[in-house]
Every structure is written in structure tokens, then in C-alpha cells.
Design a protein around this motif. Structure first.
Motif, mmCIF file in Angstrom:
data_model
loop_
_atom_site.group_PDB
_atom_site.id
_atom_site.type_symbol
_atom_site.label_atom_id
_atom_site.label_comp_id
_atom_site.label_asym_id
_atom_site.label_seq_id
_atom_site.Cartn_x
_atom_site.Cartn_y
_atom_site.Cartn_z
ATOM 1 N N SER A 8 -52.884 -52.794 -87.450
ATOM 2 C CA SER A 8 -53.614 -53.983 -87.913
ATOM 3 C C SER A 8 -54.635 -54.477 -86.895
ATOM 4 O O SER A 8 -55.586 -55.176 -87.251
ATOM 5 C CB SER A 8 -52.628 -55.108 -88.247
ATOM 6 O OG SER A 8 -52.008 -55.620 -87.069
ATOM 7 N N LEU A 9 -54.470 -54.120 -85.621
ATOM 8 C CA LEU A 9 -55.424 -54.550 -84.592
ATOM 9 C C LEU A 9 -56.831 -54.057 -84.879
ATOM 10 O O LEU A 9 -57.815 -54.653 -84.426
ATOM 11 C CB LEU A 9 -54.976 -54.033 -83.219
ATOM 12 C CG LEU A 9 -53.727 -54.658 -82.598
ATOM 13 C CD1 LEU A 9 -53.349 -53.901 -81.329
ATOM 14 C CD2 LEU A 9 -53.964 -56.136 -82.284
ATOM 15 N N PHE A 10 -56.945 -52.980 -85.664
ATOM 16 C CA PHE A 10 -58.251 -52.352 -85.886
ATOM 17 C C PHE A 10 -58.832 -52.679 -87.256
ATOM 18 O O PHE A 10 -59.863 -52.118 -87.637
ATOM 19 C CB PHE A 10 -58.122 -50.842 -85.689
ATOM 20 C CG PHE A 10 -57.638 -50.490 -84.323
ATOM 21 C CD1 PHE A 10 -58.519 -50.382 -83.267
ATOM 22 C CD2 PHE A 10 -56.280 -50.316 -84.076
ATOM 23 C CE1 PHE A 10 -58.067 -50.096 -81.988
ATOM 24 C CE2 PHE A 10 -55.820 -50.026 -82.801
ATOM 25 C CZ PHE A 10 -56.720 -49.918 -81.751
ATOM 26 N N LEU A 11 -58.187 -53.579 -87.955
ATOM 27 C CA LEU A 11 -58.695 -54.024 -89.250
ATOM 28 C C LEU A 11 -59.548 -55.265 -89.063
ATOM 29 O O LEU A 11 -59.201 -56.166 -88.286
ATOM 30 C CB LEU A 11 -57.537 -54.293 -90.212
ATOM 31 C CG LEU A 11 -56.584 -53.111 -90.459
ATOM 32 C CD1 LEU A 11 -55.468 -53.510 -91.410
ATOM 33 C CD2 LEU A 11 -57.344 -51.901 -90.983
ATOM 34 N N MET A 70 -58.494 -45.247 -85.192
ATOM 35 C CA MET A 70 -59.209 -45.615 -86.414
ATOM 36 C C MET A 70 -58.676 -44.822 -87.604
ATOM 37 O O MET A 70 -58.474 -45.372 -88.695
ATOM 38 C CB MET A 70 -60.705 -45.369 -86.233
ATOM 39 C CG MET A 70 -61.403 -46.380 -85.327
ATOM 40 S SD MET A 70 -63.138 -45.965 -85.009
ATOM 41 C CE MET A 70 -63.828 -45.973 -86.661
ATOM 42 N N LYS A 71 -58.449 -43.533 -87.391
ATOM 43 C CA LYS A 71 -57.885 -42.707 -88.464
ATOM 44 C C LYS A 71 -56.485 -43.176 -88.818
ATOM 45 O O LYS A 71 -56.120 -43.249 -89.999
ATOM 46 C CB LYS A 71 -57.857 -41.241 -88.031
ATOM 47 C CG LYS A 71 -57.366 -40.295 -89.107
ATOM 48 C CD LYS A 71 -57.437 -38.846 -88.641
ATOM 49 C CE LYS A 71 -56.945 -37.901 -89.741
ATOM 50 N NZ LYS A 71 -57.005 -36.480 -89.306
ATOM 51 N N LEU A 72 -55.688 -43.501 -87.802
ATOM 52 C CA LEU A 72 -54.324 -43.994 -88.031
ATOM 53 C C LEU A 72 -54.334 -45.281 -88.840
ATOM 54 O O LEU A 72 -53.480 -45.500 -89.704
ATOM 55 C CB LEU A 72 -53.636 -44.226 -86.683
ATOM 56 C CG LEU A 72 -52.193 -44.732 -86.722
ATOM 57 C CD1 LEU A 72 -51.251 -43.609 -87.142
ATOM 58 C CD2 LEU A 72 -51.775 -45.286 -85.358
ATOM 59 N N SER A 73 -55.325 -46.139 -88.581
ATOM 60 C CA SER A 73 -55.405 -47.442 -89.243
ATOM 61 C C SER A 73 -56.119 -47.384 -90.581
ATOM 62 O O SER A 73 -56.153 -48.379 -91.310
ATOM 63 C CB SER A 73 -56.118 -48.445 -88.330
ATOM 64 O OG SER A 73 -55.497 -48.512 -87.068
ATOM 65 N N GLY A 74 -56.723 -46.240 -90.896
ATOM 66 C CA GLY A 74 -57.409 -46.100 -92.175
ATOM 67 C C GLY A 74 -58.750 -46.798 -92.228
ATOM 68 O O GLY A 74 -59.183 -47.234 -93.295
#
Length: 303
Positions: free
Chosen positions: A137-140, A163-167
Motif C-alpha cells: 500500500s505504500l506505493f499506491l 511497483m510490480k508487487l503493488s500492481g
């Protein structure tokens, strides 16, 4: 007639020179000698520096020309035919393989080791444990946090991984910062309690003198996969055993990509990395080898 013969003879000599020159270019580097351009992911330099040191000490005639670059730069060089031998924190995707194969340079890809993405915070930070869903969620863009997220490069393989992990395919947050390298990330986090740093685990195992004191003032965050079936494992920090037991969620595979299309220095170094000696260096570095080296035990019978 003499003039024509002279021209023909000159052309033959020129053609011979061209052929010899081309052959010299193709054979300038051998399996364990000569020079060739290697492009490595800079986030993996602690391990790769060790591998290079041993390789060159065994084969003194091998003089690889090594440059460290962030992942996006490595891919740009390879896809534009400016680099043909690389080591990265991910494999090539089908489209990338197709581009290289269409140039008659089909990539030979091999695994070297398993690495962990370590989350680091200041030594006195209360954020010593995080759920995997919280990390994502940190990268959303809709996530509100007072934490600064710090990376080694704007084109880092670690940013791409998370980024890939976070979609997500882009970072719009103002709290994301890229520094010069992983050492700078460690130094920054050690003096800023509001920061979370993201680095390869290898940077924390045997710190160099220029950042050893900073490494003593950071803590590694334990991560728990809250959606895993066996949630009783609890919060796990990166370690060799956690990688071996598949307990740590933020892990990646290190790959060697050879598009040289020949048996040369790149092939020799790739073979060394995947050999028992190369894998023992991975084991000693604290990361997880792709193939665990054999361990011989001699049992002597008491008389």
C-alpha cells in the motif's frame, strides 16, 4: 592488364585484412582471458564484486570491463545492442526475449542466487514490523503516510520489483526519493527517523568501512504475509535460512543474461558463477545459492 591485376590483387589483400580483423574482434576474448563489457545491476554489487575478485585471481588474463547500472539502463543498453552480457535482479520478459532473438542474439539466461529486498528504518523507529499488505500500500497513490520512501536510484530494479508487487506502473507520491546508491540509502535512513529504505539484503551483511557506522544505526523490518495460508510464521526478517525455507516474502532471483552469441569471456564468467566455487561465494555472502554446493564429510573410524 597489369593495372587490372594490381587492382584485383589490392582488393584481395584488403578483403583478407577485413576478414582477419573481423576474426580478431570475434576472438579477442576467450573463455578465461581477454576483455569484454559486462553490465551489472548496481544494487547487487556486494556479491558481484566478490565473484569478480575471485574469478580474476584465478584467471589473471581475464580483464572484464565492468560497469554498474540501474536495471532500466541495463535493459536500454541490451535492447539497443550496446551491451550483450548482463546480471540483473529479474529475468527478461517474452517481449524482450523476442527483440533480442530477432537480432540473432537469443539470450542464454541462467539463475545465480536468491536475494531479499530489505526494508530498513532508523534504529529507534517504531516501524520495526510491517504486514506485506502494508508494504504494498505504500506505493499506491491514495495511501497517506508521513514516511519518506528512499531508494538507490530512480531506475532501480528494487523500485521496479515493488511497483510490480503493488500492481502499479507509476509513482506519483511526493514522498518517494532516489539517492545515488545503496550506501547513501543506509546513511540517510540512519539519520532520519521518518524514512523507510529499500535495498538488497547483501548490503547489510559485510558493510564497508565508509558506511559501517551508519549500518549500526538502522534496523531491519520484519515482514509478515497476512494473506499466506500459514500465518503462524509471524514476522520474518531477511536471512539466508528464511530464503531457503521460503519464509520471507520480498525475495527475487538474480539472473545472468548472455546475448554474446559466442563462447567468450561472458560464457566463462557465467559458468564460473554457476559452478561449485561460484555458488560457494554466494553461500558465504549470506544470499541463497541457486544450487547448494556439495559438502563432503569424512568420517574416520576409531581404532
Amino acid at each position: 592488364m597489369k593495372s587490372r591485376k594490381l587492382v584485383s590483387f589490392s582488393c584481395a589483400i584488403l578483403l583478407s585484412i577485413i576478414i582477419v580483423s573481423c576474426n580478431n574482434v570475434n576472438t579477442a576474448d576467450q573463455f578465461t582471458s581477454g576483455s569484454y563489457r559486462f553490465v551489472f545491476d548496481e544494487s547487487l554489487s556486494p556479491l558481484l564484486d566478490q565473484e569478480l575478485y575471485v574469478f580474476k585471481s584465478i584467471y589473471p588474463d581475464a580483464k572484464p570491463d565492468v560497469i554498474y547500472q540501474p536495471e532500466n539502463k541495463i535493459l536500454d543498453l541490451m535492447l539497443n545492442n550496446k551491451a550483450k552480457f548482463a546480471i540483473m535482479g529479474r529475468t527478461l520478459n517474452p517481449d524482450e526475449v523476442k527483440v533480442l532473438s530477432n537480432r540473432n542474439l537469443p539470450p542464454q539466461i541462467g539463475k545465480i542466487a536468491e536475494d531479499a529486498i530489505a526494508l530498513i528504518v532508523g534504529k529507534n523507529s517504531p516501524d520495526s514490523l510491517m504486514l506485506l499488505s502494508e508494504v504494498k500500500s505504500l506505493f499506491l497513490s491514495n495511501t497517506k503516510t508521513n514516511k519518506n520512501l528512499v531508494f538507490d536510484s530512480p531506475n532501480s530494479s528494487i523500485i521496479n520489483y515493488l511497483m510490480k508487487l503493488s500492481g502499479t506502473n507509476q509513482l506519483k507520491q511526493k514522498n518517494v526519493y532516489a539517492l545515488k546508491n545503496s550506501k547513501e540509502v543506509i546513511k540517510y535512513v540512519a539519520t532520519h527517523q521518518d524514512a523507510i529504505g529499500f535495498i538488497s539484503y547483501s548490503w547489510l551483511l559485510e558493510p564497508d568501512a565508509d558506511y559501517a557506522s551508519a549500518a549500526q544505526n538502522i534496523s531491519v523490518v520484519g515482514v509478515k504475509d497476512d494473506k499466506a495460508k500459514n500465518i503462524n510464521n509471524g514476522y520474518v526478517k531477511p536471512s539466508q535460512s528464511a530464503l531457503a525455507l521460503n519464509q520471507y516474502s520480498l525475495k527475487r532471483t538474480i539472473y545472468v543474461v548472455d546475448c554474446t552469441g559466442k563462447v567468450g569471456l561472458g560464457t566463462g564468467f557465467a559458468s564460473f558463477l554457476q559452478s561449485e566455487r561460484g555458488q560457494k561465494i554466494v553461500l558465504r555472502s549470506g544470499l541463497l545459492p541457486d544450487s547448494l554446493p556439495r559438502r563432503d564429510i569424512n568420517i574416520k573410524k576409531d581404532l
